[in-house]
Design a protein around this motif. Structure first.
Motif, PDB file in Angstrom:
ATOM      1  N   CYS A 160      -0.402  -7.506   1.585  1.00 31.99           N
ATOM      2  CA  CYS A 160      -0.874  -7.767   0.216  1.00 31.99           C
ATOM      3  C   CYS A 160       0.302  -7.910  -0.746  1.00 31.99           C
ATOM      4  O   CYS A 160       0.290  -8.777  -1.631  1.00 31.99           O
ATOM      5  CB  CYS A 160      -1.808  -6.650  -0.245  1.00 31.99           C
ATOM      6  SG  CYS A 160      -3.447  -6.713   0.498  1.00 31.99           S
ATOM      7  N   LEU A 161       1.309  -7.050  -0.592  1.00 27.68           N
ATOM      8  CA  LEU A 161       2.498  -7.145  -1.443  1.00 27.68           C
ATOM      9  C   LEU A 161       3.230  -8.454  -1.181  1.00 27.68           C
ATOM     10  O   LEU A 161       3.679  -9.126  -2.123  1.00 27.68           O
ATOM     11  CB  LEU A 161       3.423  -5.959  -1.180  1.00 27.68           C
ATOM     12  CG  LEU A 161       4.725  -5.929  -1.998  1.00 27.68           C
ATOM     13  CD1 LEU A 161       4.413  -5.882  -3.492  1.00 27.68           C
ATOM     14  CD2 LEU A 161       5.580  -4.739  -1.593  1.00 27.68           C
ATOM     15  N   GLN A 169      -8.867  -5.824   5.872  1.00 27.02           N
ATOM     16  CA  GLN A 169      -8.382  -4.979   4.784  1.00 27.02           C
ATOM     17  C   GLN A 169      -7.601  -5.771   3.753  1.00 27.02           C
ATOM     18  O   GLN A 169      -7.685  -5.496   2.547  1.00 27.02           O
ATOM     19  CB  GLN A 169      -7.525  -3.845   5.345  1.00 27.02           C
ATOM     20  CG  GLN A 169      -8.300  -2.772   6.082  1.00 27.02           C
ATOM     21  CD  GLN A 169      -7.520  -1.477   6.230  1.00 27.02           C
ATOM     22  OE1 GLN A 169      -6.768  -1.088   5.350  1.00 27.02           O
ATOM     23  NE2 GLN A 169      -7.716  -0.811   7.362  1.00 27.02           N
ATOM     24  N   VAL A 170      -6.831  -6.758   4.222  1.00 26.87           N
ATOM     25  CA  VAL A 170      -6.090  -7.613   3.290  1.00 26.87           C
ATOM     26  C   VAL A 170      -7.062  -8.341   2.366  1.00 26.87           C
ATOM     27  O   VAL A 170      -6.860  -8.405   1.150  1.00 26.87           O
ATOM     28  CB  VAL A 170      -5.214  -8.629   4.059  1.00 26.87           C
ATOM     29  CG1 VAL A 170      -4.671  -9.699   3.102  1.00 26.87           C
ATOM     30  CG2 VAL A 170      -4.065  -7.912   4.750  1.00 26.87           C
ATOM     31  N   LYS A 181      -8.527  -5.715  -0.119  1.00 25.21           N
ATOM     32  CA  LYS A 181      -7.557  -5.240  -1.101  1.00 25.21           C
ATOM     33  C   LYS A 181      -7.161  -6.331  -2.101  1.00 25.21           C
ATOM     34  O   LYS A 181      -6.927  -6.061  -3.284  1.00 25.21           O
ATOM     35  CB  LYS A 181      -6.299  -4.734  -0.385  1.00 25.21           C
ATOM     36  CG  LYS A 181      -6.481  -3.424   0.391  1.00 25.21           C
ATOM     37  CD  LYS A 181      -5.217  -3.085   1.180  1.00 25.21           C
ATOM     38  CE  LYS A 181      -5.362  -1.784   1.967  1.00 25.21           C
ATOM     39  NZ  LYS A 181      -5.349  -0.606   1.088  1.00 25.21           N
ATOM     40  N   CYS A 182      -7.075  -7.572  -1.607  1.00 23.85           N
ATOM     41  CA  CYS A 182      -6.655  -8.684  -2.469  1.00 23.85           C
ATOM     42  C   CYS A 182      -7.833  -9.380  -3.145  1.00 23.85           C
ATOM     43  O   CYS A 182      -7.642 -10.323  -3.913  1.00 23.85           O
ATOM     44  CB  CYS A 182      -5.875  -9.705  -1.655  1.00 23.85           C
ATOM     45  SG  CYS A 182      -4.306  -9.102  -0.980  1.00 23.85           S
ATOM     46  N   TYR A 196       3.331   0.862  11.962  1.00 23.49           N
ATOM     47  CA  TYR A 196       2.459   0.933  10.788  1.00 23.49           C
ATOM     48  C   TYR A 196       1.003   1.172  11.188  1.00 23.49           C
ATOM     49  O   TYR A 196       0.551   0.699  12.235  1.00 23.49           O
ATOM     50  CB  TYR A 196       2.524  -0.377   9.982  1.00 23.49           C
ATOM     51  CG  TYR A 196       3.896  -0.719   9.467  1.00 23.49           C
ATOM     52  CD1 TYR A 196       4.401  -0.124   8.320  1.00 23.49           C
ATOM     53  CD2 TYR A 196       4.685  -1.651  10.137  1.00 23.49           C
ATOM     54  CE1 TYR A 196       5.668  -0.446   7.852  1.00 23.49           C
ATOM     55  CE2 TYR A 196       5.952  -1.969   9.684  1.00 23.49           C
ATOM     56  CZ  TYR A 196       6.443  -1.361   8.531  1.00 23.49           C
ATOM     57  OH  TYR A 196       7.689  -1.681   8.079  1.00 23.49           O
ATOM     58  N   ASP A 209      -1.250  -3.143   3.346  1.00 23.81           N
ATOM     59  CA  ASP A 209      -0.544  -2.977   2.066  1.00 23.81           C
ATOM     60  C   ASP A 209       0.695  -3.860   2.020  1.00 23.81           C
ATOM     61  O   ASP A 209       0.997  -4.487   0.995  1.00 23.81           O
ATOM     62  CB  ASP A 209      -0.143  -1.512   1.864  1.00 23.81           C
ATOM     63  CG  ASP A 209      -1.330  -0.615   1.528  1.00 23.81           C
ATOM     64  OD1 ASP A 209      -2.355  -1.145   1.048  1.00 23.81           O
ATOM     65  OD2 ASP A 209      -1.228   0.608   1.748  1.00 23.81           O
ATOM     66  N   ILE A 210       1.424  -3.907   3.136  1.00 22.67           N
ATOM     67  CA  ILE A 210       2.631  -4.736   3.201  1.00 22.67           C
ATOM     68  C   ILE A 210       2.274  -6.206   3.029  1.00 22.67           C
ATOM     69  O   ILE A 210       2.940  -6.937   2.278  1.00 22.67           O
ATOM     70  CB  ILE A 210       3.348  -4.523   4.551  1.00 22.67           C
ATOM     71  CG1 ILE A 210       3.938  -3.120   4.608  1.00 22.67           C
ATOM     72  CG2 ILE A 210       4.447  -5.568   4.764  1.00 22.67           C
ATOM     73  CD1 ILE A 210       4.490  -2.744   5.968  1.00 22.67           C
ATOM     74  N   GLU A 251       1.388 -11.246  -2.790  1.00 22.08           N
ATOM     75  CA  GLU A 251       1.586 -11.199  -4.249  1.00 22.08           C
ATOM     76  C   GLU A 251       2.928 -11.810  -4.639  1.00 22.08           C
ATOM     77  O   GLU A 251       3.040 -12.502  -5.653  1.00 22.08           O
ATOM     78  CB  GLU A 251       1.526  -9.747  -4.724  1.00 22.08           C
ATOM     79  CG  GLU A 251       1.730  -9.577  -6.225  1.00 22.08           C
ATOM     80  CD  GLU A 251       1.763  -8.121  -6.651  1.00 22.08           C
ATOM     81  OE1 GLU A 251       2.238  -7.854  -7.774  1.00 22.08           O
ATOM     82  OE2 GLU A 251       1.324  -7.256  -5.871  1.00 22.08           O
ATOM     83  N   GLU A 258      -3.880   0.235   7.686  1.00 14.29           N
ATOM     84  CA  GLU A 258      -3.882   0.253   6.220  1.00 14.29           C
ATOM     85  C   GLU A 258      -2.484   0.005   5.669  1.00 14.29           C
ATOM     86  O   GLU A 258      -2.305  -0.739   4.691  1.00 14.29           O
ATOM     87  CB  GLU A 258      -4.404   1.592   5.696  1.00 14.29           C
ATOM     88  CG  GLU A 258      -4.523   1.626   4.179  1.00 14.29           C
ATOM     89  CD  GLU A 258      -5.166   2.896   3.658  1.00 14.29           C
ATOM     90  OE1 GLU A 258      -5.325   3.012   2.424  1.00 14.29           O
ATOM     91  OE2 GLU A 258      -5.528   3.770   4.474  1.00 14.29           O
ATOM     92  N   GLY A 259      -1.473   0.609   6.304  1.00 14.17           N
ATOM     93  CA  GLY A 259      -0.100   0.391   5.862  1.00 14.17           C
ATOM     94  C   GLY A 259       0.324  -1.057   6.033  1.00 14.17           C
ATOM     95  O   GLY A 259       0.981  -1.636   5.163  1.00 14.17           O
TER      96      GLY A 259
END
Length: 274
Positions: A181-182, A20-21, A24-25, A171, A178-179, A185, A174-175
């Motif tokens: 990926c942030l 997923q990472v 998403k990225c 988590y 998201d963490i 970033e 998916e949660g």
């Protein structure tokens, strides 16, 4: 240019989170098939080693197969450098967090969960009894620890190897993605991606040459051979060998590796004279 290394415990949803990472990225996700293909292109014996790496075998077998096998260690290092040189990539396991720990811009994460929860997840996913799931988790944890210790002489539990550790007891996959990926970033970026890419490729090539040499010449912690390159097919041999004959033999082996154009032999001997 981003390089993400994700290490995980069995039953922590690590594989799903890593995928997923990458999605998403918008990074390349390096799965097992891609690693094996690269290994096959690299070295026939290394391909066999990678297959053993993925197999479910007793830890004692792994330790006997890899222990003090410096050639395989160099090849695993080469593989990780090669994968990282692609840039914008998510690499799962295989000691990437260890090999790439000193490379600027590499984000290193570990996905964990309480043992009881991991056992339940394995039990549900594999449709096995709690006893079978517990045995599997115990065996897998021991196996991974033994393998990383045998290849890299490191402990997966060393917190200094990671920039972020996520406990998926709190988590969803998916949660957690998201963490991560942030975090990726916000992670410090490499100022000169092209320079880093060239450095990684040079490291990969040097370690591949080093593995060829170490297949033929025994090394140890005090009689080790290290190979570096600045590109253009020129490699430099440093370290210690027992005598002049071994020193010359090491250079001869390095010269036979495809891509090597020039060998600078700076090996030192430890032979005693009276």
């Amino acid at each position: 240019m981003s390089i993400v290394s994700i290490s995980m415990q069995i039953g922590s949803y690590g594989d799903e989170i890593a995928a997923q990472v990458a999605k998403k990225c918008h990074f390349q996700f390096v799965d097992q098939a891609q690693v094996h293909q690269l290994a096959q292109e690299c070295d026939a014996e290394f391909s066999k080693a990678c297959t053993l790496y993925e197999a479910e075998t007793k830890p004692s077998f792994f330790e006997s197969f890899f222990f003090n096998n410096a050639a395989y260690t160099a090849l695993f290092e080469s593989l990780n450098y090669e994968l990282a040189s692609r840039g914008n990539v998510v690499i799962i396991g295989r000691g990437a967090q260890i090999v790439l720990r000193d490379i600027p811009g590499v984000f290193k994460a570990r996905i964990v969960a309480p043992k009881e929860l991991r056992i339940k997840r394995v039990m549900d996913a594999e449709k096995v009894s709690m006893e079978e799931a517990a045995s599997y988790v115990e065996k897998y944890d021991h196996q991974r620890q033994a393998l990383i210790r045998s290849i890299f002489n490191k402990d997966l539990r060393d917190l200094r190897l990671y920039d972020l550790i996520v406990n998926t007891a709190a988590y969803t996959p998916e949660g957690a993605a998201d963490i991560l990926c942030l975090a990726v970033e916000k992670h410090q970026k490499v100022q000169e991606p092209a320079t880093l890419n060239e450095d990684l490729k040079n490291r990969a090539f040097a370690k591949r040459v080093e593995s060829f040499v170490k297949k033929k010449i025994w090394t140890s912690s005090y009689r080790n051979i290290e190979i570096t390159t600045t590109g253009s097919g020129e490699v430099t041999l440093t370290g210690f060998v027992p005598d002049k004959k071994t020193k010359e033999h090491a250079a001869e082996i390095a010269a036979t590796v495809p891509g090597v154009q020039k060998v600078i032999n700076e090996l030192r001997t430890t032979e005693l004279s009276f």
